[in-house]
Design an enzyme around this catalytic site. Structure first.
Site, PDB file in Angstrom:
ATOM      1  N   HIS A 199      38.358  38.654  38.016  1.00 32.69           N
ATOM      2  CA  HIS A 199      37.753  38.793  39.344  1.00 32.69           C
ATOM      3  C   HIS A 199      36.344  39.380  39.249  1.00 32.69           C
ATOM      4  O   HIS A 199      35.976  39.978  38.238  1.00 32.69           O
ATOM      5  CB  HIS A 199      38.607  39.706  40.231  1.00 32.69           C
ATOM      6  N   LYS A 209      35.941  44.327  43.061  1.00 36.96           N
ATOM      7  CA  LYS A 209      37.357  44.402  43.432  1.00 36.96           C
ATOM      8  C   LYS A 209      37.907  45.809  43.193  1.00 36.96           C
ATOM      9  O   LYS A 209      37.663  46.391  42.128  1.00 36.96           O
ATOM     10  CB  LYS A 209      38.168  43.373  42.635  1.00 36.96           C
TER      11      LYS A 209
END
Ligand SMILES: NC(=O)C1=CN([C@@H]2O[C@H](COP(=O)(O)OP(=O)(O)OC[C@H]3O[C@@H](n4cnc5c(N)ncnc54)[C@H](O)[C@@H]3O)[C@@H](O)[C@H]2O)C=CC1
Ligand SMILES: O=C(O)C1=N[C@H](C(=O)O)C[C@H](O)C1
Length: 266
Positions: free
Chosen positions: A155, A159
């Protein structure tokens, strides 16, 4: 079914912004308010990037839910805040569609009880992208034949939660069908903490965070002489929006909690 009145929590976030656009573009949806920790009392249409939208901004959820008539809350915030929003929405008779990840199993159990008590639908979807849901389902199919699996989720570096909701959900779906197994060498030792990743039922989840990434996951199954890799990539957050729409339409017909879009997509 008539128009579905929607509140979006986290409208200025990466996902919330897309969700606001989706609601605006969908004829059967109406944006009746947004929940934002800033700009209380203002209108979303006055903020940069939201011109032409008419939706009051509330920072106090209780005030929002008791002042605005709504059918569905779409929550795209943070785990702690998302949990508070979801509980409060259910207590006000509003059906939650939750994309926020990082809820604990205790949170999910509490929400399941509350949803049943209220007789309202609630959808918690760790991943709204249809391709990601298929990746999880295919991984569950493969786990019947391959018991050694490592999940690598990748990701963007903004995040907050690790492992990702998708990574955890994938491991839970695999756990439901595979023979319990502790993987790797029985005497293996980490000489640096975390080297083998998170451990769910003997499976390992590795979390990669890099600028430039959006949301990606590969599930690797190893067996003597062969390997199967199942991979999904979201290159744009628009990939999540057809799932958000499906969840909003579906939650209106539910009176229980559903955890995971795989339970809705046939
Ligand atoms: N289910 C799915 O398919 C997807 C889920 N996500 C999840 O959605 C969540 C949001 O992700 P992003 O949009 O990337 O994060 P983001 O950081 O861009 O947005 C989060 C938003 O929540 C808002 N927020 C924080 N505290 C708040 C409060 N007290 N009241 C109201 N708003 C508050 C922030 O102001 C921000 O606008 C994360 O949990 C992420 O894991 C992200 C992508 C896809
Ligand atoms: O934070 C994100 O970006 C994403 N979060 C979800 C998760 O934790 O699995 C879904 C998707 O991977 C994007």
């Amino acid at each position: 079914m008539g128009t579905i009145r929607i509140i979006v929590a986290g409208p200025r976030g990466r996902m919330g912004n897309e969700a606001v656009k989706l609601v605006q573009e969908t004829e059967s949806f109406e944006l009746v308010a947004v929940i934002d920790r800033k700009h209380d009392g203002d209108n979303l249409g006055n903020l940069d990037g939201f011109q032409g939208i008419d939706a009051p901004i509330y920072s106090d959820i209780e005030n929002c839910f008791s002042s605005v008539k709504a059918d569905v809350l779409i929550d795209l915030t943070t785990p702690e805040v998302g949990m508070l929003h979801t509980v409060s929405a259910l207590n006000h008779g509003i059906r939650p569609v939750v994309g926020t990840t990082g809820f604990s199993s205790e949170d999910l159990a509490k929400l399941e009880d509350l949803t049943t008590e209220k007789g309202l639908g609630c959808i918690i979807a760790p991943n709204f992208a249809v391709g990601a849901v298929l990746m999880m389902k295919f991984s569950q199919m493969a786990a019947k034949y391959f018991s050694d699996v490592e999940i690598i989720e990748m990701h963007h570096d903004r995040k907050l939660d690790a492992p990702s909701g998708t990574g955890v959900k994938t491991a839970e779906m695999i756990k439901a069908v595979r023979e319990p197994k502790v993987q790797g060498h029985p005497e293996e030792k980490e000489t640096m903490q975390g080297a083998r990743g998170a451990n769910i039922d003997g499976m390992r989840i590795h979390s990669v965070r890099l600028p430039g990434l959006i949301a990606h996951q590969q599930v690797m199954f190893g067996e003597k002489g062969q390997m199967l890799t199942i991979r999904h990539d979201s290159f744009d957050r628009v990939s999540f929006m057809s799932g958000v729409k499906l969840a909003v339409d579906s939650v209106m017909k539910l009176d229980v909690l559903v955890y995971g879009l795989e339970n809705i997509i046939e």
